[in-house]
Design a protein around this motif. Sequence first.
Motif: not given
Length: 237
Positions: A10-13, A34-37
């Motif tokens: 899910r993160l990579l996509e 810019g990822a939301d973690l």
Amino acid sequence: MVDNTGDIERLLETKKCQGGDLSHANLSNFDLSGADLSGASLYCTNLSGANLSGANLSGADLSYANFVKTDLTRANIRGADAKGINLFDANLNGTNLSGTDLTFAMLVNATLSEANLRAVKLVGANLIGAKLNSANLSSADLGGANLSTANLVAAKLLSTDLSEAKLVRADLSDANLVGANLTDANLSNANLLNTNMSSALLIGAYLIGANLIGTQLENTKLDGTIGLTTEGQLVVS
């Protein structure tokens, strides 16, 4: 071990994995800018060399994760659990780390210029050679931390706990240490040019070889300080 393959995919996509489980994953060198973690578990995760610039890691579990040479420019790491994290040579310029627990973190040669480190916990952390110029470390706890040769030019360290910290050859010129606790700190050969240490605690501090030109020491507690007289002048043996 919990299967977290779905969260990793899910993160990579989507570059989104709020509250997900990414513990022990190998995400080195990935572009996660810019990822939301936020709130995610990154316990012991390998993110060395990854691009996390502008990412949201607020409230995440980053304990014992590998962020060697990771780009975290202007990321949001506010309130994260980052005990034992490895940020060797990482780029954290302008990053928000306020309220983060970085106890025993590795920050050797890390770049944190203009970073927000207000009220962070850096007890026992290794910050040798770190670049903290113009960073805000007010009310932070750096008790016993190693800041030898660190760049703290114009840094804000108001009411910061630096008791028993090592600041050997650190550059604190133009820094604001009003009300800071430097009890038993080692400031030998440190650069304190025009540093404001008013109302600070320098009880038992070691200042042999420090540059004190223009240093402000009004109302500073100097009991047992090695290298100063009560008038704030260098002791010449």
